[in-house]
Design a protein around this motif. Structure first.
Motif, PDB file in Angstrom:
ATOM      1  N   ALA A  86       0.831  -1.128  -0.009  1.00 47.32           N
ATOM      2  CA  ALA A  86       0.064   0.059   0.117  1.00 47.32           C
ATOM      3  C   ALA A  86       0.886   1.042   0.054  1.00 47.32           C
ATOM      4  N   MET A  87       1.935   1.171   0.663  1.00 52.58           N
ATOM      5  CA  MET A  87       2.677   2.337   0.852  1.00 52.58           C
ATOM      6  C   MET A  87       3.532   2.511  -0.555  1.00 52.58           C
ATOM      7  N   LEU A  88       3.740   1.404  -1.333  1.00 48.30           N
ATOM      8  CA  LEU A  88       4.564   1.737  -2.542  1.00 48.30           C
ATOM      9  C   LEU A  88       3.767   2.207  -3.421  1.00 48.30           C
ATOM     10  N   VAL A  89       2.318   1.676  -3.661  1.00 42.61           N
ATOM     11  CA  VAL A  89       1.491   2.179  -4.754  1.00 42.61           C
ATOM     12  C   VAL A  89       1.355   3.572  -4.356  1.00 42.61           C
ATOM     13  N   GLY A  90       0.815   3.846  -3.037  1.00 41.09           N
ATOM     14  CA  GLY A  90       0.453   5.242  -2.909  1.00 41.09           C
ATOM     15  C   GLY A  90       1.790   6.366  -3.032  1.00 41.09           C
TER      16      GLY A  90
ATOM     17  N   SER B 105       9.716  18.799  -1.822  1.00 48.15           N
ATOM     18  CA  SER B 105      10.155  18.520  -0.452  1.00 48.15           C
ATOM     19  C   SER B 105       9.584  17.336  -0.046  1.00 48.15           C
ATOM     20  N   HIS B 106       8.089  17.191  -0.343  1.00 50.05           N
ATOM     21  CA  HIS B 106       7.066  16.078   0.265  1.00 50.05           C
ATOM     22  C   HIS B 106       7.483  14.915  -0.693  1.00 50.05           C
ATOM     23  N   SER B 107       7.856  15.200  -2.090  1.00 52.48           N
ATOM     24  CA  SER B 107       8.019  13.963  -2.753  1.00 52.48           C
ATOM     25  C   SER B 107       9.510  13.214  -2.277  1.00 52.48           C
ATOM     26  N   ALA B 108      10.588  13.946  -1.877  1.00 48.26           N
ATOM     27  CA  ALA B 108      11.688  13.782  -1.457  1.00 48.26           C
ATOM     28  C   ALA B 108      11.404  12.937   0.117  1.00 48.26           C
ATOM     29  N   LEU B 109      10.617  13.227   0.693  1.00 48.79           N
ATOM     30  CA  LEU B 109      10.266  12.527   2.057  1.00 48.79           C
ATOM     31  C   LEU B 109       9.512  11.321   1.774  1.00 48.79           C
ATOM     32  N   VAL B 110       8.762  11.053   0.744  1.00 40.60           N
ATOM     33  CA  VAL B 110       8.005  10.082   0.373  1.00 40.60           C
ATOM     34  C   VAL B 110       9.044   9.049  -0.166  1.00 40.60           C
ATOM     35  N   ILE B 111       9.844   9.199  -0.996  1.00 36.95           N
ATOM     36  CA  ILE B 111      11.099   8.448  -1.288  1.00 36.95           C
ATOM     37  C   ILE B 111      11.798   7.806  -0.333  1.00 36.95           C
ATOM     38  N   VAL B 112      12.138   8.848   0.743  1.00 31.48           N
ATOM     39  CA  VAL B 112      12.914   8.426   1.931  1.00 31.48           C
ATOM     40  C   VAL B 112      11.911   7.544   2.778  1.00 31.48           C
TER      41      VAL B 112
ATOM     42  N   THR C 148      -8.517   8.532   3.400  1.00 32.69           N
ATOM     43  CA  THR C 148      -7.803   8.353   4.309  1.00 32.69           C
ATOM     44  C   THR C 148      -8.210   8.239   5.468  1.00 32.69           C
ATOM     45  N   LEU C 149      -9.149   8.869   6.077  1.00 35.41           N
ATOM     46  CA  LEU C 149      -9.801   8.876   7.429  1.00 35.41           C
ATOM     47  C   LEU C 149     -10.497   7.484   7.819  1.00 35.41           C
ATOM     48  N   ILE C 150     -11.188   6.999   6.555  1.00 33.35           N
ATOM     49  CA  ILE C 150     -11.798   5.829   6.848  1.00 33.35           C
ATOM     50  C   ILE C 150     -10.858   4.621   7.081  1.00 33.35           C
ATOM     51  N   CYS C 151      -9.815   4.544   6.232  1.00 32.69           N
ATOM     52  CA  CYS C 151      -8.593   3.559   6.319  1.00 32.69           C
ATOM     53  C   CYS C 151      -8.237   3.615   7.486  1.00 32.69           C
ATOM     54  N   TRP C 152      -7.904   4.805   8.306  1.00 33.43           N
ATOM     55  CA  TRP C 152      -6.892   5.080   9.470  1.00 33.43           C
ATOM     56  C   TRP C 152      -7.780   4.374  10.741  1.00 33.43           C
ATOM     57  N   LYS C 153      -9.114   4.700  10.555  1.00 33.19           N
ATOM     58  CA  LYS C 153     -10.132   4.067  11.531  1.00 33.19           C
ATOM     59  C   LYS C 153     -10.302   2.742  11.708  1.00 33.19           C
ATOM     60  N   THR C 154     -10.530   2.201  10.463  1.00 28.37           N
ATOM     61  CA  THR C 154     -10.898   1.050  10.155  1.00 28.37           C
ATOM     62  C   THR C 154      -9.843   0.037  10.540  1.00 28.37           C
ATOM     63  N   MET C 155      -8.780   0.244   9.567  1.00 32.13           N
ATOM     64  CA  MET C 155      -7.636  -0.536   9.355  1.00 32.13           C
ATOM     65  C   MET C 155      -6.181   0.218   9.917  1.00 32.13           C
ATOM     66  N   PRO C 156      -6.227   0.563  11.186  1.00 23.64           N
ATOM     67  CA  PRO C 156      -4.868   1.181  11.421  1.00 23.64           C
ATOM     68  C   PRO C 156      -3.493   0.272  11.492  1.00 23.64           C
TER      69      PRO C 156
ATOM     70  N   ILE D 152      -2.532   1.245   4.613  1.00 23.07           N
ATOM     71  CA  ILE D 152      -3.216   1.761   3.209  1.00 23.07           C
ATOM     72  C   ILE D 152      -3.687   3.366   3.388  1.00 23.07           C
ATOM     73  N   PHE D 153      -3.723   3.560   4.732  1.00 31.23           N
ATOM     74  CA  PHE D 153      -4.167   5.094   5.027  1.00 31.23           C
ATOM     75  C   PHE D 153      -2.820   6.071   4.805  1.00 31.23           C
ATOM     76  N   LEU D 154      -1.803   5.416   4.843  1.00 32.68           N
ATOM     77  CA  LEU D 154      -0.742   6.326   4.555  1.00 32.68           C
ATOM     78  C   LEU D 154      -0.404   6.614   3.191  1.00 32.68           C
ATOM     79  N   GLY D 155      -0.617   5.348   2.342  1.00 37.17           N
ATOM     80  CA  GLY D 155      -0.484   5.551   0.926  1.00 37.17           C
ATOM     81  C   GLY D 155      -1.658   6.624   0.348  1.00 37.17           C
ATOM     82  N   LEU D 156      -2.576   6.586   0.740  1.00 40.66           N
ATOM     83  CA  LEU D 156      -3.531   7.620   0.522  1.00 40.66           C
ATOM     84  C   LEU D 156      -3.210   9.017   0.837  1.00 40.66           C
ATOM     85  N   HIS D 157      -2.666   9.118   1.889  1.00 39.07           N
ATOM     86  CA  HIS D 157      -2.123  10.394   2.762  1.00 39.07           C
ATOM     87  C   HIS D 157      -1.115  11.087   1.662  1.00 39.07           C
ATOM     88  N   PHE D 158      -0.201  10.023   1.062  1.00 42.13           N
ATOM     89  CA  PHE D 158       0.807  10.727   0.414  1.00 42.13           C
ATOM     90  C   PHE D 158       0.233  11.462  -0.831  1.00 42.13           C
TER      91      PHE D 158
END
Length: 354
Positions: A32-36, A78-85, A237-245, A249-255
């Motif tokens: 999920a992180m990779l796809v997001g 800067s955000h893209s660089a942080l996502v790569i890291v 993002t909110l739904i995935c964070w509350k239902t599947m912490p 998946i929530f992090l990939g969407l937040h990216f």
């Protein structure tokens, strides 16, 4: 077929710190992180393209507008660089180390903060447009919009601080999940307020000119679509964070959320000339077009008597017997530049061929 990993238990048989056992599949965590992250980087390429187009077409704009665009572009990079890291630290650097599954990389908190900053700037931009549409009244709906956007930024700052301190997803969810939840709720609320307010004031100030009515109708349609896009991403993002912490998946969407806001702002600015000249497609043509606000109308001039002269090819085709259309306005006709990007017209205007 994905494997399911679990955190090791302590010698007493109870779950080890952080006292929660999260069953994580590889596909729903790293996948999920990779796809997001890849989708976010692709959208970042769109932001770069929008930035280049803006620099080439609107290089004569005021420094205030250009500074905002440059800041958004730098924050997006800067955000893209942080996502790569984040992807490197989560997938590559800790490969095979099951004890690191629950660890929050140092770059996740700053990435969330940058998303909030980009969101805040974009929402303040649209709040300023609402302020202009309200004729710059002191008591305006733009004030609560900016206030709620500030509260959302504060929530993101607290989230970043606690993530850097705790360094554990499960511990953060146990003690501070309401902060991240509140930030997402406030962001979605502001998007809804902006969308409804823009639609209301655009329709309220709708003049009785055919071409301008078409522009207002198009603006209203794409205001709803663009506001729905950012709101949908935030709510998902909110739904995935509350239902599947337990997964990411929530992090990939937040990216992706930060990229949607950045593209929304830059596309809004870049499409002004096309809308103004009537070259953009109408909503029924199934062509993509962002929300825009009107800029200087090409081939438009204001005479010394206070009349607006429109000499566009579209109007010449609509009125073949006259070379020019003159709009006499009883009070004020004002065409402003990019700082205000608005056009005030009174209902008492009358059209007559010259």
């Amino acid at each position: 077929m994905s494997r399911v990993w679990a955190f090791p238990a302590s010698s007493s048989g109870s779950p080890s710190a952080p006292l929660v056992i999260f069953a994580m599949s590889v596909g729903l965590t790293y996948g999920a992180m990779l796809v997001g992250g890849l989708l976010a980087l692709g959208l970042s390429g769109c932001v770069n393209m929008q930035f280049i187009v803006y620099c080439r077409v609107y290089f004569r704009e005021s420094w205030r507008t250009k500074s905002m665009v440059i800041v958004i572009w730098l924050l997006d990079l800067s955000h893209s660089a942080l996502v790569i890291v984040a992807l490197w630290d989560s997938i590559i650097a800790t490969y095979g180390d099951l004890s690191k599954l629950d660890t929050i990389p140092w770059c996740i908190g700053p990435a969330i903060e940058l998303t909030a900053i980009i969101t805040f700037i974009v929402q303040c931009f649209f709040a300023h447009r609402i302020y202009k549409l309200q004729k710059m009244k002191i008591f305006t709906i733009a004030i609560p919009i900016v206030a709620i956007a500030c509260a959302r930024l504060v929530m993101a700052s607290i989230t970043m601080t606690e993530m850097l301190k705790l360094k554990s997803y499960s511990t953060y969810f146990q003690h501070f999940n309401w902060i991240f939840t509140m930030g997402l709720l406030l962001s979605a609320l502001v998007d809804g307020m902006i969308t409804l307010s823009l639609c209301y004031f655009l329709r309220k100030n709708r003049p009785k000119f055919t071409d301008t009515m078409r522009i207002i109708d198009t603006l209203t349609f794409w205001t709803i679509q663009n506001g729905s896009m950012t709101s949908a991403a935030t709510i998902a993002t909110l739904i995935c964070w509350k239902t599947m912490p337990e997964n990411r998946i929530f992090l990939g969407l937040h990216f992706v959320v930060a990229k949607l806001y950045a593209n929304s702002l830059l596309a809004t600015l870049n499409a002004r000339k096309q809308i103004w000249t009537g070259k953009q497609y109408s909503p029924t043509n199934n062509q993509p077009m962002p929300i825009v606000f009107m800029e200087d109308y090409p081939e438009t001039s204001i005479t010394q008597q206070g009349s607006l002269r429109l000499g566009t090819p579209q109007m010449k085709e609509a009125h073949p017997r006259s070379k020019l259309i003159q709009v006499n306005v009883e009070h004020i006709v004002e065409s402003k530049g990019d700082d205000s990007m608005e056009m005030d017209m009174t209902d008492s205007a009358a059209c007559s061929p010259v």
